[in-house]
Design a protein around this motif. Structure first.
Motif, PDB file in Angstrom:
ATOM      1  N   THR A   1      -9.572  -9.631 -91.821  1.00 51.49           N
ATOM      2  CA  THR A   1      -8.509 -10.545 -91.427  1.00 51.49           C
ATOM      3  C   THR A   1      -7.406  -9.656 -90.737  1.00 51.49           C
ATOM      4  O   THR A   1      -7.108  -8.711 -90.986  1.00 51.49           O
ATOM      5  CB  THR A   1      -7.705 -11.255 -92.550  1.00 51.49           C
ATOM      6  N   PRO A   2      -6.910 -10.253 -89.328  1.00 54.10           N
ATOM      7  CA  PRO A   2      -5.883  -9.464 -88.692  1.00 54.10           C
ATOM      8  C   PRO A   2      -4.493  -9.375 -89.574  1.00 54.10           C
ATOM      9  O   PRO A   2      -4.148 -10.614 -90.100  1.00 54.10           O
ATOM     10  CB  PRO A   2      -5.805 -10.210 -87.450  1.00 54.10           C
TER      11      PRO A   2
ATOM     12  N   SER B   1      -2.356  -9.552 -85.331  1.00 51.96           N
ATOM     13  CA  SER B   1      -2.387 -10.855 -84.822  1.00 51.96           C
ATOM     14  C   SER B   1      -1.665 -11.147 -83.533  1.00 51.96           C
ATOM     15  O   SER B   1      -1.656 -12.176 -83.058  1.00 51.96           O
ATOM     16  CB  SER B   1      -1.657 -11.901 -85.846  1.00 51.96           C
ATOM     17  N   ALA B   2      -0.742 -10.119 -83.377  1.00 51.14           N
ATOM     18  CA  ALA B   2      -0.103 -10.308 -82.277  1.00 51.14           C
ATOM     19  C   ALA B   2      -0.577  -9.443 -80.885  1.00 51.14           C
ATOM     20  O   ALA B   2       0.404  -9.062 -79.966  1.00 51.14           O
ATOM     21  CB  ALA B   2       1.609  -9.772 -82.506  1.00 51.14           C
ATOM     22  N   GLY B   3      -1.816  -9.093 -80.882  1.00 54.09           N
ATOM     23  CA  GLY B   3      -2.527  -8.523 -79.733  1.00 54.09           C
ATOM     24  C   GLY B   3      -2.777  -6.980 -79.903  1.00 54.09           C
ATOM     25  O   GLY B   3      -3.318  -6.572 -78.849  1.00 54.09           O
ATOM     26  N   TYR B   4      -2.365  -6.482 -80.820  1.00 56.35           N
ATOM     27  CA  TYR B   4      -2.806  -5.065 -81.072  1.00 56.35           C
ATOM     28  C   TYR B   4      -4.052  -5.085 -81.748  1.00 56.35           C
ATOM     29  O   TYR B   4      -4.554  -5.844 -82.139  1.00 56.35           O
ATOM     30  CB  TYR B   4      -1.643  -4.289 -81.954  1.00 56.35           C
TER      31      TYR B   4
ATOM     32  N   GLN C   1      -5.966  -5.369 -78.335  1.00 57.63           N
ATOM     33  CA  GLN C   1      -7.104  -5.926 -78.362  1.00 57.63           C
ATOM     34  C   GLN C   1      -7.956  -5.549 -77.067  1.00 57.63           C
ATOM     35  O   GLN C   1      -7.439  -5.802 -76.037  1.00 57.63           O
ATOM     36  CB  GLN C   1      -6.856  -7.490 -78.734  1.00 57.63           C
TER      37      GLN C   1
ATOM     38  N   TYR D   1       5.301  -7.886 -94.351  1.00 55.92           N
ATOM     39  CA  TYR D   1       4.501  -7.451 -93.381  1.00 55.92           C
ATOM     40  C   TYR D   1       3.019  -6.952 -93.884  1.00 55.92           C
ATOM     41  O   TYR D   1       3.048  -6.852 -95.104  1.00 55.92           O
ATOM     42  CB  TYR D   1       5.033  -6.027 -92.972  1.00 55.92           C
TER      43      TYR D   1
ATOM     44  N   PHE E   1      -0.091  -8.383 -89.369  1.00 56.53           N
ATOM     45  CA  PHE E   1       0.984  -8.835 -88.569  1.00 56.53           C
ATOM     46  C   PHE E   1       0.788  -8.333 -86.822  1.00 56.53           C
ATOM     47  O   PHE E   1       0.553  -9.170 -86.159  1.00 56.53           O
ATOM     48  CB  PHE E   1       2.403  -8.049 -89.175  1.00 56.53           C
ATOM     49  N   TRP E   2       0.836  -7.040 -86.728  1.00 53.08           N
ATOM     50  CA  TRP E   2       0.671  -6.809 -85.276  1.00 53.08           C
ATOM     51  C   TRP E   2      -0.780  -7.045 -84.748  1.00 53.08           C
ATOM     52  O   TRP E   2      -0.829  -7.126 -83.753  1.00 53.08           O
ATOM     53  CB  TRP E   2       1.063  -5.136 -85.212  1.00 53.08           C
TER      54      TRP E   2
END
Lengths: 254, 202
Positions: free
Chosen positions: B178-179, B184-187, B200, B119, B181-182
Motif C-alpha cells: 500500500t502506498p 501516494s503523492a507521485g513518488y 512513479q 506520516y 504518504f509521499w
C-alpha cells in the motif's frame, strides 16, 4: 494523512522535456525569473516544483529542484532562481542562460505543498527569502481563478531590496480583494519603518496571520531555521499541525 | 530524451565530488538539510513506544527503556535525498531491525512504517532485514534531534531518505503493498537512488 493526488491524474512517467527560455526579468540583483516554453506541459498546481537538469559538453549532468512561480498557463512555466554564489547550477541559470536557449526539466513534482483554487478556507502564507516563490504562485493562481478565499502573506526578507515581486505585490495588495501582505525585515528596513530589523516572531504571525479558530490552511516556505521557527510559532498559537504545510530549503538555503 | 547540452555549463565534478561515486542526479552536501512536510514533532521518550504488528494482528511492543537495553550498532552510511543532495559517511547508532524482528513470526511481503504525526512510508519487508535497516536514536554520537526525527527514526539508507521515517512509532507487516504518504503523492514505490527511482514510473 490525506492522499494528495496530482491534478489531471499523475502521468505514468515524469519525462524530461525540452524547455526554451522565452523571457527573463531580474527580481533582485541576485534573483532572476526565467520563463520557459515547455511543449506538452501537463499543467500544475501552485506550490509544485520542477526538476531542472543541466548537461555539460562531456555528458556530465546534474539536477536541482525549483519551485514554479506562476499558476498553470498553457506551455509557460516560470521559475525564480536565487543566485547561490558558490552554487553549481544557479550561476548558470541566472547569468549565462539566454533567451532561446534550451534546458531540460520535468514535473510537476510534489502533491502536498499545494493550494487548490477550489479550496475556500482562509490561507496564511509565510515565506522567508526565496521561499516566497511557491507562495507567489498561489497568490497569482487565486486571482487567475477568481477565488474569494481570504489570503494573508507574511514575507520575511533581509532588506527591502531583497524582496521578490515587490511591485506586483504592492499592486495586488491594493487590487486583489481579500489579499493582505505584511513584511518583516531581518537586516535593514525601509525608511521610516516603525520597527528595527529583526527575525519574524510570534507577534508578526499573530498580527499578520489568522486566528487558529479560522482554521486557515498555512503554508510556510524558506530556509530550514526559518521554517522550524515559524512552524513552532504556529503550533504554539494553537494552529492544527495538520493544517501547517512546510517546504524547507536544503543546503542552498540562505 | 538524452541530455540537451548547455554550452558553457561545466558543473563542479571533481571539485567537491572528487573520485566519489554518487547515484545519478545527486550532488554532495556537507550540511544535513531537513525535509519534512509539516512542523517538527517533539515526542517525549517517557511515553514513546515502538510497535510491530504482523499480518495476523500480533503485536510486539517496546518502550524507550526496552529499546535502549537492546544491543545496538553504529553504522556509517551514505544518505541520498530525493531532492538531490547526498551526504556521505554519516554515523549513527541504533537497533538493527534484524534484532527487533527476530522473535516476530511473519510471512509478510511488505511493511508500512508509521510515524508520530501520521506520516507513513511503505517498503518491501526484505528491505528491513540483513543489516539494511535500523531504529536509530543517535547521530554523530549525540541524541537524535527532533528536526532530524528524534527521539528515534527508521534508517534505511539504501533507499531515498523519505523512506527513513522520522519520529517512527511502528511498522505494520502486510501481504499487500500500500502506498505511504509521499508514495501516494507521485513518488516512487521503492525509491532506489542508484536506479534513480524518484517518481512513479521511473
Amino acid at each position: 494523512m490525506a492522499r494528495a493526488a496530482v491534478p489531471g491524474g499523475l502521468s505514468p512517467r515524469l519525462v524530461w522535456r525540452a524547455a526554451r527560455l522565452v523571457e527573463f526579468r531580474d527580481e533582485t540583483p541576485s534573483a532572476r525569473t526565467l520563463v520557459f516554453d515547455v511543449p506538452d506541459w501537463p499543467g500544475h498546481l501552485p506550490g509544485q516544483h520542477v526538476d531542472v537538469r543541466l548537461t555539460a559538453e562531456d555528458g556530465y549532468s546534474t539536477e536541482r529542484s525549483y519551485s514554479i512561480a506562476t499558476p498553470a498557463d498553457g506551455t509557460r512555466v516560470a521559475l525564480t532562481v536565487q543566485l547561490v554564489q558558490d552554487g553549481e547550477v544557479s550561476p548558470y541559470l541566472t547569468q549565462t542562460l539566454s533567451v532561446g536557449d534550451v534546458i531540460e526539466l520535468r514535473g510537476p513534482v510534489g502533491g502536498w505543498f499545494v493550494w487548490r483554487p477550489a479550496d475556500t478556507a482562509p490561507v496564511l502564507l509565510i515565506g522567508g527569502g526565496s521561499g516566497v516563490v511557491p507562495l507567489m504562485a498561489m497568490i497569482r493562481a487565486r486571482r487567475a481563478a477568481g477565488s474569494k478565499a481570504l489570503f494573508r502573506l507574511i514575507y520575511s526578507a533581509r532588506t527591502p531590496e531583497d524582496r521578490y515581486y515587490a511591485d506586483e505585490l504592492r499592486t495586488r495588495a491594493r487590487d486583489d480583494f481579500g489579499l493582505d501582505v505584511s513584511y518583516v525585515y531581518t537586516r535593514k528596513t525601509p525608511e521610516g519603518w516603525p520597527l528595527p530589523p529583526r527575525r519574524l516572531g510570534v507577534a508578526d504571525v499573530n498580527n499578520g496571520g489568522w486566528p487558529p479558530d479560522f482554521q486557515p490552511a498555512c503554508f510556510v516556505c524558506g530556509p530550514t531555521g526559518f521554517v522550524e521557527a515559524v512552524a513552532d510559532i504556529l503550533i504554539a498559537l494553537g494552529h492544527d499541525a495538520r493544517r501547517v504545510k512546510t517546504e524547507r530549503f536544503g543546503p542552498s538555503g540562505t | 530524451m538524452g541530455g540537451i547540452v548547455s554550452p558553457g555549463f561545466r558543473g563542479r565534478r571533481g571539485v567537491e565530488g572528487g573520485e566519489v561515486r554518487l547515484p545519478p542526479g545527486q550532488y554532495l552536501t556537507e550540511d544535513f538539510p531537513v525535509l519534512t512536510a509539516g512542523p517538527t514533532l517533539r515526542v517525549p521518550t517517557d511515553t514513546w513506544e515502538f510497535v510491530i504488528v504482523t499480518e495476523t494482528g500480533e503485536k510486539h511492543r517496546w518502550d524507550w527503556q526496552q529499546l535502549m537495553a537492546l544491543p545496538s550498532e553504529r553504522p556509517t552510511v551514505d544518505l541520498h535525498c530525493v531532492t538531490k543532495w547526498s551526504k556521505l559517511h554519516t554515523s549513527w547508532q541504533g537497533v538493527s531491525l534484524d534484532v527487533l524482528l527476530e522473535g516476530v513470526d511473519t510471512a509478510a511481503d511488505y511493511a508500512m512504517v508509521h510515524s508520530y504525526g501520521g506520516y507513513t512510508t511503505n517498503l518491501p519487508y526484505e528491505d528491513l532485514l540483513h543489516g539494511q535497516a535500523w531504529i536509530a536514536y543517535k547521530f554523530d554520537g549525540e541524541d537524535l534531534t527532533p528536526e532530524h526525527g528524534g527521539p528515534a527514526r527508521l534508517l534505511v539508507p539504501h533507499l531515498y531518505l523519505w523512506k527513513s521515517a522520522k519520529w517512527v512509532r511502528g511498522i505494520t507487516l502486510t501481504d499487500e503493498d500500500t502506498p505511504g504518504f509521499w508514495e501516494s503523492a507521485g513518488y516512487h514505490d521503492y525509491g532506489d537512488p542508484w536506479r534513480e527511482q524518484r517518481y512513479q514510473g521511473d
